[in-house]
Write a protein that holds these residues in place. Structure first.
Motif: not given
Lengths: 273, 266
Positions: A95, A98-104, A157, A174
């Motif tokens: 998560l 792969l996802s900037g949203f979840w990372s932030r 990454q 996907r």
């Protein structure tokens, strides 16, 4: 189990490899030193047991079934907890990777909790949910979660973007990109995380069982110490070591060999990791 | 000869006034890679795009593959706008992009697997393309056990086994040694003659482009614009390296394309 055995063994063990011979010699040397130290220190067995005392305790624990039961309990708790931590670590690693949203959203929180060792949680967990398996499960999976998560993240990454582009032009959905490229590419890192996590978890398990369980190797050690049965404590310690060796040989290494080494991603290494 | 079919042919890919911009969000920079490009790629033609480094050749390929969207203008295939990557547009990458944990066979069968073709069927079909790429002996090997040339042949087989409508190749032979490169170019033409398909071939080598192409599109350096399209009417049966380098027509075309590429540098 004494020096005379060691001398006796040598000429007969030519068929085993040099490394194994050295390993055996190392173990025998430790046993020898132990026995010698018992002679020198000369304390009561309940305070400093000799190899012979430990062997006797081992025999007794086998006969009355306690050791088998405890080993089974420990192994089962360990397997379920490591499996849980591994799964959650992979899911959150993917998560965040792969996802900037979840990372932030999760990056800082996870780094914060990473710093809080599981040992700090156990007393609180005991208060909240009591002694027993749920507390152990949470504590151990917590320990496995972080190294798996961070290694999965690294794996994700460092995937070559061209591999993802290549399967997309072959028509991958996907989900197929995930299963055909991202997971296999991250697998060597996930294995590294599992290895680190499995080691931490093993220590965590013993500690958790000392505090929050009425069976298992940790309990054996804790109970042995509080009842002055030090020979049992040492049996528990030796079992810990043996269990880890067994797991390394029968589980971790075969998985590594079957995946990472065959893919030519890492070169087969002779030594321990 | 394929060029004959071109005049009456329909465009497979149509690019109209396309501008492609690379945006680096972290640095808040943007860089115009291709500007106001108009280009048609005809059905079953072999089109080479040449130009110096940084002229946006690979970016052009990215837009057709669907990896990026044009800032302005359009790129269509069979009249339909390209919005994302798809199996109808195969790509052969310079770095092979074979999955290192899969055998040659499994790599070549990958596109068919994604489509749900049963194992026996997809392996049979993959083996046909592996044979075409002369890799039958290596079908069970892993990419790291193969030479660079063999890897690239496997990558071409993988793309063709998926029967795309266009095969795009991004400097595919740039990473192999010179000797292998020559034989790969001849192999590619042999395979292409047997399996007619639209090919977009990106290269910085003028010789390679003239040797392979029906038409060579020359781009100007950054931002990339179309300089000129040169028709290569050398017969297909004359495309062999042992003879073509002394062919006056080849030499003339090569020098002309070379002049177009160099002109804009100086």
């Amino acid at each position: 189990m004494t020096d005379s055995v060691a001398i006796h063994l040598r000429p007969r063990t030519l068929w085993i490899s040099r490394a194994q011979r050295r390993g055996t010699a190392g173990i025998l040397a430790v046993l020898l030193l132990w026995q010698i130290s018992v002679w020198i220190i000369d304390l009561p067995p309940y305070f400093y047991p000799a190899p012979r005392d430990v062997l006797a305790a081992f025999g007794e624990l086998i006969r009355n079934g306690i050791l088998i039961e405890y080993l089974a309990d420990s192994s089962w708790r360990y397997a379920v907890s490591v499996g849980t931590g591994l799964s959650l670590g992979i899911i959150f690693g993917l998560l965040i990777g792969l996802s900037g949203f979840w990372s932030r959203l999760l990056g800082s929180i996870i780094r914060f909790f990473y710093a809080i060792v599981e040992v700090a949680w156990i007393p609180l967990l005991v208060i909240w949910i009591g002694y027993g398996f749920p507390t152990i499960l949470i504590a151990i999976s917590y320990v496995v979660f972080f190294p798996v998560l961070y290694n999965t993240l690294t794996g994700v990454q460092t995937i070559q973007p061209v591999l993802i582009n290549a399967v997309r032009t072959l028509g991958a959905s996907r989900f197929q990109v995930l299963t055909s490229v991202i997971l296999p590419a991250a697998l060597p890192n996930i294995m590294t995380g599992l290895r680190v996590g499995a080691g931490f978890a093993f220590r965590g398990l013993i500690f958790a069982e000392m505090i929050a369980a009425g069976s298992g190797l940790g309990f054996l050690i804790f109970d042995g110490a509080s009842t002055r049965q030090t020979d049992r404590v040492v049996v528990g310690m030796i079992m810990m070591g043996l269990l880890w060796l067994l797991m390394d040989r029968l589980l971790l290494r075969p998985i590594e060999r079957a995946t990472i080494e065959r893919w030519g991603l890492v070169r087969a290494q002779g030594g321990e990791s | 000869m394929n060029t004959a079919a071109l005049t009456g042919g329909t465009p497979k890919i149509s690019i109209r006034d396309m501008t492609l911009v690379h945006v680096n969000e972290e640095r808040r920079q943007s860089n115009v890679a291709v500007e106001n490009l108009t280009l048609d790629i005809m059905e079953n033609e072999f089109l080479c795009v040449v130009g110096p480094s940084g002229c946006g050749k690979s970016t052009l390929l990215s837009a057709i593959a669907g990896f990026m969207q044009p800032q302005t203008g359009t790129v269509t295939m069979n009249g339909e706008r390209i919005t994302k990557p798809g199996a109808d547009r195969g790509v052969v990458f310079q770095e092979y992009a074979l999955l290192p944990w899969k055998t040659v066979l499994d790599n070549v069968a990958l596109g068919l697997k994604f489509r749900g073709v049963p194992r026996a069927d997809r392996e049979a079909k993959a083996m046909e393309y592996i044979a075409m790429a002369r890799l039958t002996e290596a079908a069970k090997k892993y990419p790291h056990e193969l030479s660079g040339g063999m890897r690239q042949r496997a990558a071409v087989a993988r793309t063709l086994a998926n029967t795309p409508e266009i095969m795009m190749m991004d400097e595919p032979f740039a990473a192999v040694d010179a000797q292998t490169r020559l034989s790969l170019q001849e192999e590619l033409l042999r395979v292409w003659n047997d399996n007619p398909i639209t090919v977009l071939f990106i290269t910085h080598s003028v010789e390679e482009a003239v040797f392979l192409a029906d038409r060579v599109a020359v781009l100007t350096p950054g931002p990339g614009k179309l300089r000129e399209i040169v028709e290569i009417d050398i017969p297909r049966n004359a495309r062999h390296w042992d003879t073509i380098t002394s062919d006056p027509e080849f030499i003339a075309l090569r020098d002309r394309v070379m002049a177009l590429v160099r002109d804009q540098n100086g």
